[in-house]
Design an enzyme around this catalytic site. Structure first.
Site, PDB file in Angstrom:
ATOM      1  N   GLU A 216      79.955 -20.682 -50.371  1.00 24.92           N
ATOM      2  CA  GLU A 216      80.109 -19.224 -50.347  1.00 24.92           C
ATOM      3  C   GLU A 216      80.394 -18.639 -51.789  1.00 24.92           C
ATOM      4  O   GLU A 216      81.481 -19.110 -52.245  1.00 24.92           O
ATOM      5  CB  GLU A 216      80.722 -18.846 -49.256  1.00 24.92           C
ATOM      6  N   CYS A 225      78.404 -20.347 -42.269  1.00 26.27           N
ATOM      7  CA  CYS A 225      78.001 -19.061 -42.996  1.00 26.27           C
ATOM      8  C   CYS A 225      77.071 -18.296 -42.029  1.00 26.27           C
ATOM      9  O   CYS A 225      75.796 -18.905 -41.815  1.00 26.27           O
ATOM     10  CB  CYS A 225      77.411 -19.202 -44.265  1.00 26.27           C
TER      11      CYS A 225
HETATM   12  N1  API Z   1      81.237 -15.010 -48.986  1.00 30.14           N
HETATM   13  C1  API Z   1      80.227 -14.046 -48.344  1.00 30.14           C
HETATM   14  C2  API Z   1      80.822 -13.210 -47.236  1.00 30.14           C
HETATM   15  C3  API Z   1      80.990 -14.063 -46.141  1.00 30.14           C
HETATM   16  C4  API Z   1      79.827 -14.362 -45.499  1.00 30.14           C
HETATM   17  C5  API Z   1      79.845 -15.728 -44.473  1.00 30.14           C
HETATM   18  N2  API Z   1      81.175 -16.108 -44.326  1.00 30.14           N
HETATM   19  C6  API Z   1      79.099 -15.255 -43.207  1.00 30.14           C
HETATM   20  O1  API Z   1      79.730 -15.760 -41.978  1.00 30.14           O
HETATM   21  O2  API Z   1      78.164 -14.338 -43.173  1.00 30.14           O
HETATM   22  C7  API Z   1      79.651 -13.222 -49.482  1.00 30.14           C
HETATM   23  O3  API Z   1      80.459 -13.165 -50.538  1.00 30.14           O
HETATM   24  O4  API Z   1      78.614 -12.615 -49.324  1.00 30.14           O
END
Ligand code: API
Length: 286
Positions: A216, A225
């Site tokens: 991520e 995610c």
């Molecule tokens: N690291 C991701 C945000 C969290 C997304 C992920 N944890 C999910 O469950 O969608 C970003 O910077 O776009």
């Protein structure tokens, strides 16, 4: 000033949840969020999620910092956790079915707490044009589907999807064999992604089953995610690795932290994600 928080997790993707409904300014700075997300010097989390009061069109607002303090437009596992956080704050009873309209930096997202405590989220529509990801891998008004991208010592065929946040999806024979710790940062910081990217490595297990590992943006290797699972289903359909049945495409996405069910309603283009979200503990930041 001490600050209360609730720790929640969705398939092991874990967050500090802050009740920020009574202030317009976020109660933690990016630097403080980074400190408290540290798994040795802080509480430990993949990010911090703030609950803010709603606007005219929304019941509540969600804002989020990744573990590195960067702003994320949307978080699938996180918004399921936020829905359960709100459910508890509102004093709801187990078994109630409640839908929330949440304003996010990716637009209006609608989670619904189910009778069994799982949460189904209308994640909205995927964005596919290079300028929407954003990426320079293709002309601004073109899609990026199975395009070669040099990372490390070889080309990878990548498909890019935005769920409000950027995703780079690549299909492999065996996800367990991927050196995520080495490759993840090289994808995340690749110059073709001006706002960095989340990267999903995916193995097709069957006509409606995908196995995925993720690096991520701003959080590194996580156990799950949600936006990435949605991007993965879209990429599987766009690259003809998964076929819709009628006007629906759906898959169980196996993640290291557990399974998510993803459905893509083709007429509306909306994606729906269903999975768990559980409180772990509450605490106070000194
Ligand atoms: N690291 C991701 C945000 C969290 C997304 C992920 N944890 C999910 O469950 O969608 C970003 O910077 O776009």
């Amino acid at each position: 000033m001490s600050l209360s928080f609730q720790k929640y997790q969705g398939l092991g993707n874990d967050f500090l949840l802050i009740d920020n409904r009574h202030q317009e300014e976020l109660l933690l700075t990016p630097e403080q969020a980074q400190h408290w997300c540290d798994r040795h010097f802080g509480v430990g989390a993949d990010g911090v999620i703030f609950l803010l009061a709603g606007t005219g069109e929304s019941d509540y607002r969600m804002r989020m910092y990744n573990a590195d303090g960067s702003v994320a437009e949307m978080c699938g596992n996180g918004i399921r956790c936020l829905a359960k956080f709100i459910f508890a704050l509102e004093g709801r009873s187990a078994g109630e079915i409640v839908r929330y309209r949440i304003d996010t930096l990716a637009g209006l997202i609608v989670p619904e707490v189910q009778a069994d405590g799982q949460v189904t989220v209308d994640m909205g529509k995927p964005q596919l044009l290079a300028q929407q990801i954003p990426t320079t891998l293709a002309a601004a008004d073109q899609k990026v589907i199975d395009v070669p991208l040099m990372v490390g010592d070889r080309p990878w065929l990548v498909t890019c999807v935005s769920m409000g946040n950027p995703h780079c999806v690549t299909f492999v024979e065996n996800v367990a064999a991927v050196d995520l710790a080495t490759l993840g940062p090289q994808f995340e910081h690749h110059p073709v992604f001006p706002q960095r990217t989340n990267t999903e490595f995916v193995q097709v297990l069957g006509s409606d089953r995908l196995r995925m590992r993720v690096w991520e943006r701003g959080a590194g290797m996580t156990l799950a995610c949600g936006t990435g699972a949605c991007a993965t289903l879209v990429a599987a359909v766009l690259t003809n690795r998964l076929s819709p049945v009628g006007n629906q495409a759906q898959a169980t996405v196996e993640l290291p932290g557990g399974d998510l069910h993803i459905r893509w309603d083709l007429p509306s283009q909306h994606l729906y994600m269903t999975g768990p979200a559980l409180a772990v503990f509450s605490g106070t930041l000194p």
